[in-house]
Design a protein around this motif. Structure first.
Motif, mmCIF file in Angstrom:
data_model
loop_
_atom_site.group_PDB
_atom_site.id
_atom_site.type_symbol
_atom_site.label_atom_id
_atom_site.label_comp_id
_atom_site.label_asym_id
_atom_site.label_seq_id
_atom_site.Cartn_x
_atom_site.Cartn_y
_atom_site.Cartn_z
ATOM 1 N N SER A 640 71.638 50.862 11.668
ATOM 2 C CA SER A 640 73.193 50.761 11.383
ATOM 3 C C SER A 640 74.091 51.282 12.435
ATOM 4 C CB SER A 640 73.505 50.981 9.763
ATOM 5 O OG SER A 640 73.125 52.524 9.850
ATOM 6 N N GLU A 641 73.657 52.478 12.968
ATOM 7 C CA GLU A 641 74.451 53.174 13.904
ATOM 8 C C GLU A 641 74.795 52.255 14.961
ATOM 9 O OE1 GLU A 641 75.393 56.768 13.727
ATOM 10 O OE2 GLU A 641 75.066 55.967 11.748
ATOM 11 N N GLN A 648 71.006 50.116 7.074
ATOM 12 C CA GLN A 648 71.138 51.676 7.123
ATOM 13 C C GLN A 648 70.813 52.438 8.401
ATOM 14 O OE1 GLN A 648 71.647 52.459 3.977
ATOM 15 N NE2 GLN A 648 71.125 50.557 2.586
ATOM 16 N N ASP A 649 70.717 53.544 8.298
ATOM 17 C CA ASP A 649 70.576 54.540 9.463
ATOM 18 C C ASP A 649 69.230 54.678 9.583
ATOM 19 O OD1 ASP A 649 70.275 56.332 11.623
ATOM 20 O OD2 ASP A 649 71.088 57.959 10.219
#
Ligand code: SRM
Ligand code: FAD
Ligand code: SF4
Ligand code: FES
Lengths: 810, 118
Positions: A640-641, A648-649
């Motif tokens: 997700s970054e 999600q990360d």
């Protein structure tokens, strides 16, 4: 949603058909399966070893609840189908009606009960299912009297099983000699003698007149007046196809349900398979042709053209210590010739039946090693004129070689059949081995050879030994190694229960047969001890393989590779610079990006290892354990970054997982991956443990593989937070550490213990999860340290102890 | 009688070789592996497996045997013979202990033909 496929009968034929169907077209049908027995498909053939006590029922289950669930099959076990309504396409059972688009009848056969007085008394059983088997086990107490009516395959296996349990067994057989359909009189005689040696009474030409008793069976009366006392009577006089449903539904039924080459009945949407069918006037009573039917029906159901052609079958009897084999036609007749070999001392009898230039039948007793070779000649219709003189001595002699037991197997051509049940030839086994199946389990999984009755296991192992040479270790729950008779599982259990805390203690207490073990048991013991006693045991460096001892992978030329950890596959310019500098400084011949998202420096000399590690340590890097039975890599995607789809990360979670798990020793290597969304760019679904991020949280799946076996992971659970992922993963790894046998990857271990058990231990039981997690962390408090920094205490130990090369030059 | 056989080389203290482990002595004719058993016996043999040249000094030592680290051939350190089904032989050299020091026979070591490059 696919078409509705309803199957009546969860036996060996329909079970195999489902396997093929699911492999070829998963999800193509919405499947419901009924079974009269209150359980799913098991290896019926192996009821005999269960009866004799050589196996437990759990060992012979083919499809457990997990398998049906995983494949989305609705199970209606213990529910008899009572009627087929073809007009409305419904099957009827006690619980109501179930509609179908296509129907498969796989009801097997029913034991034939001879209509004599007393046949309904309690204590009279047949031999067909687990209930019958359990009734015989219960009755076959030492000293009890058991009478078996019928001296064919089933009757004799029942007799031998009960005799092994200590019962006094009498076999009553109508014909002149035992197994007259498979054996000639000479072999039948040898068989009778061997059974009598086992304490079994054999009464041939015996016709049963009545079964006597008041409330339950007490004796059996024969026409000639003989009376045998009986606490149990097993009637094993034959089977007849279970056709009642089909007859009632007005399908075409002769002796069995009539099917065409596609296994279709007279109704195009109804199929039949297994012992209940009749194909071209032929009935079937052994699994080999049923498995062929299964293959064909699966193809028919997926719309592929396929034709069933019955194969020849060969017979073996599954009684320990009795070796017999028969195939083809062995009746005497005009134009037929026999070749006979007898060795009375050894109780060996072999007879070959020839017609013209072809072998058409073989009967062997006492020494059946060449059975499959003869069977091959029969099936292929080989012209045997040239080898006729020495034919009876088998392929070893035909090749002129020595009496090497392997020679017979070596001489078999690739198309020689090894596993009769599943029709697997030698070439197919060799192919599977070539494809990486280097254990018996893997060969079984890949080819199905030796997975049914198991009598060919020895042959399969010989093919494996021939193909793999030194790389082959025989299976069948073998002892750990030549140094001990204990299995891995036993040793693990005894280490805990006896509180053994050193390798010498294990060897002493468990009676090791060698001095100092061997290269196979020592690393295993070292692992078991350090995993069971993290606080008490001290790692034994000399019991580790070279790679773990030197913290690097040895190369074919004796140099090593160096792989620094790159947490979650993320690096920095500074790290890359340090790696580049190290590569220059130590003249590393090859720098390579690995399949595990990090960089490999290959070809480093041993004496340079401590120095290169120190340089990499100085730049903040630690060992990547690319050599360890321990945590390898945690692959990640950008998540997700950065990624427009990331939920999600995944990168951050991957790094957290790697920091949690690194340094832990495990039975075999452990690889993880975390993907940021179901597009799964980190390939999480073929790892030992994989996490796939979704909007609502994290799907944790386990038991994947992508090496010698390729296997998709199976879902362990879905959780909402990273904290839960960390706790569950640590607990799951600890469960694996505490229970698996050395060198078994997670997928192999899960296949043995079952995913359901793992779920119960780490997902459902929260207190247990916590305890496992805590034990993992305790172990990490000892073992999570960088071996590059800890070693070597003395750098010169990594160099030659002495250099004589200069003196030689002088 | 061979005079050189009287010459012993002190290659170092026994303590420098780990129990159930090995070290190497570099010679012009290739490396020699020197092993120490669990009971402090010492043995020496060519550090080159006849199978594919694996460094025997890196093998696991068990009893008086060592298992090659590359493909698990097992050798008897007293005779140099491969064990089990594998066929092969590794040259052995006399090694002895003297007051905690490991000694090798110089004559045997120096008399060897240079190893052909792997
Ligand atoms: C370096 C690397 C190949 C590369 O250049 O990319 C590699 C190299 C070796 N692999 Fe691998 N494997 C490498 C990624 C993989 C992968 C891919 C992955 O991890 O995503 C796989 C398949 C995935 C899997 O493990 O399921 C893989 C499956 C194997 C296997 C088969 C394992 C199995 O259980 O089926 C072996 C044999 C074994 O472990 O017994 C093996 C064994 C080896 C050994 C250690 C063989 C040995 O004992 O000497 C190789 C060392 C070569 C050397 O000289 O250093 N390697 N190996 C990769 C290192 C990854 C890392 O960063 O640590
Ligand atoms: C003890 C024993 C040893 C054997 N040994 C060998 C051997 O060594 N080699 C060999 O090749 N073969 C052997 N066989 C034969 C082999 O087991 C059979 O050929 C095979 O199991 C037949 O498969 P099937 O699927 O046709 O029937 P089955 O496996 O019998 O399955 C039929 C299933 O259908 C169910 N069923 C029947 N009617 C209904 C209904 N109306 N509603 C719902 N369910 C129903 C039954 O409960 C049964 O579970 C042996 C058999 C036995 C009993
Ligand atoms: S696949 Fe792996 S084990 Fe095989 S050669 Fe390549 S690196 Fe070596
Ligand atoms: S190199 Fe030693 S066993 Fe292969």
């Amino acid at each position: 949603m696919g078409e509705r496929l309803v199957i009546i009968g969860a036996g060996m034929a329909s079970g195999r058909m489902l396997e093929h169907l699911i492999e070829a077209a998963p999800g193509c049908y919405d499947i419901t399966i009924f079974n009269g027995e209150p359980r799913g498909n098991y290896n019926r053939i192996m009821l005999s070893p269960v009866l004799s006590g050589e196996k437990a029922f759990e060992d012979i289950v083919t499809h457990d609840a997990g398998w049906y669930a995983a494949n989305g099959i609705a199970c209606r076990f213990g529910e008899h189908v009572t009627k087929i309504d073809r007009d409305r396409k419904m099957v009827v059972s006690a619980k109501g009606e179930t509609p179908y688009d296509r129907l498969v009848i796989a009801t097997g056969s029913a034991p034939f009960i001879i209509p004599v007085a007393g046949k309904d008394l309690s204590g009279v059983v047949s031999y067909r299912d687990l209930e019958d088997t359990n009734a015989m086990i219960a009755a076959a107490r030492p000293g009890a009297n058991a009478v078996v009516i019928g001296g064919g395959l089933l009757g004799l296996e029942a007799a031998a099983g009960m005799a092994l349990r200590g019962a006094k067994v009498t076999v009553i057989h109508l014909m002149g000699h035992l197994m007259e359909r498979q054996l000639d009189p000479a072999a039948g005689y040898l068989l009778q003698k061997d059974l009598e040696k086992k304490g079994i009474t054999v009464h041939c030409k015996g016709a049963t007149k009545a079964i006597l008793g008041h409330d339950r069976v007490e004796a059996v009366l024969l026409e000639d007046g003989t009376v045998y006392p009986a606490d149990l009577v097993c009637m094993a006089v034959g089977i007849r196809p279970e056709t009642r449903l089909a007859t009632d539904a007005h399908l075409e039924v002769a002796r069995g349900i009539v099917v065409d080459d596609q296994l279709r009945t007279s109704d195009p949407s109804v199929f039949a398979i297994g012992e209940c069918v009749e194909h071209e006037k032929q009935l079937f009573g052994l699994v080999a042709p049923l498995y062929d039917q299964a293959k064909i029906l699966a193809r028919t159901l997926t719309g592929e053209a396929a034709t069933f052609q019955p194969v020849q079958t060969a017979t073996k009897l599954k009684v320990t210590g009795v070796d017999l084999f028969s195939a083809g036609d062995f009746a005497e007749g005009p134009g037929r010739e026999d070749i006979v070999f007898r060795d009375p001392g050894r109780g060996v009898y072999k007879r070959l039946i020839l017609e013209g230039e072809k072998l058409i039948g073989a009967v062997m007793y006492g020494d059946t090693a060449d059975g499959s070779w003869f069977f091959g000649l029969i099936k292929d219709g080989t012209d045997v004129t040239a080898m006729r003189d020495t034919l009876i001595f088998g392929p070893a002699f035909a090749g002129g070689s020595s009496a090497d037991p392997m020679a017979a197997v070596a001489a078999l051509p690739p198309e020689a059949e090894i596993c009769g049940c599943n029709g697997v030839c030698k070439g197919r086994i060799i192919e599977a081995i070539g494809g990486g199946a280097n254990t018996l389990d893997l060969v079984r999984a890949e080819t199905k050879a030796s997975s049914s009755c198991g009598t060919c296991t020895g042959l399969v192992e010989q093919v494996m030994a021939l193909t793999l040479g030194g790389g082959f270790q025989a299976n069948a729950n073998p002892p750990m190694c030549k140094c001990t008779d204990h299995t891995h599982e036993d040793v693990r259990r005894l280490i805990k229960s006896l509180g053994l805390k050193s390798i010498p203690a294990v060897m002493q207490e468990l009676g090791w047969k060698s001095v100092g073990g061997c290269a196979s048991c020592r690393p295993a013991l070292n692992y078991y001890l350090l995993s069971d006693w993290p606080m008490d045991y001290r790692d034994d460096r000399q019991s580790r393989f070279v790679n773990e001892r030197n913290h690097a992978n040895i190369q074919k030329d004796g140099t090593y590779s160096v792989v620094p950890r790159m947490w979650g596959g993320v690096t920095t310019p500074a790290e890359l610079r340090a790696i580049a500098d190290a590569a220059d400084k130590y003249s590393v011949p090859m720098v390579k990006v690995t399949g595990g998202q990090r960089i490999d420096l290959l070809g480093v000399r041993k004496e340079n290892l401590p120095a290169i590690w120190a340089d990499l340590n100085d730049a903040g890097m630690v060992s990547g354990h690319a050599y360890a039975k321990g945590l390898r890599t945690v692959k990640t995607c950008v998540g997700s970054e950065f990624c427009r789809f990331g939920t999600q990360d995944s990168t951050g979670l991957g790094i957290r997982l790697e920091k949690l798990l690194w340094g832990s020793w495990t039975p075999a290597k452990v690889k993880l991956a975390v993907s940021g969304c179901p597009r799964n760019c980190a390939e999480a679904t073929c790892k030992d443990i994989g996490v796939v991020c979704v909007d609502s949280g994290y799907q944790i799946s386990v038991a994947g593989a992508a090496g010698m076996d390729v296997k998709e992971t199976e879902l362990l659970c879905t959780v909402a937070t990273e904290e839960e992922v960390l706790e569950i993963v640590a607990a799951f790894v600890q469960l694996y550490r505490e229970n698996a046998r050395y060198l078994h990857r997670i997928y192999k271990w899960v296949a043995k213990v079952g995913l359901d058990w793992c779920k119960a231990e780490v997902v459902e039981d929260r207190a247990n999860r916590r305890a496992l997690h805590d034990r993992f962390m305790l172990s990490q408090s000892v073992y999570q340290s960088d071996p590059w920094a800890a070693e070597p205490p003395v750098r010169k130990d990594w160099s030659p102890i002495y250099d004589l090369s200069r003196e030689a030059a002088e | 009688m061979n005079m050189a056989s009287e010459t012993w080389i002190d290659i170092g203290p026994l303590a420098d070789i780990p129990r159930e482990g090995g070290r190497v002595v570099r010679t012009a004719a290739g490396c020699v592996a020197v092993f120490r058993t669990a009971t402090d016996e010492v043995f020496a043999m060519d550090d080159r497996c006849p199978h594919k040249g694996g460094p025997l000094s890196e093998g696991i030592v068990h009893g008086r045997q060592v298992t090659c680290p590359l493909h698990n051939w097992v050798f008897d350190m007293t005779t140099g013979m491969a064990q089990g089904a594998d066929k092969g032989h590794v040259t052995t050299f006399t090694a002895r202990l003297d007051g905690g020091r490991v000694l090798l026979n110089a004559g045997e070591l120096l008399g060897r033909a240079p190893a052909t490059a792997p």
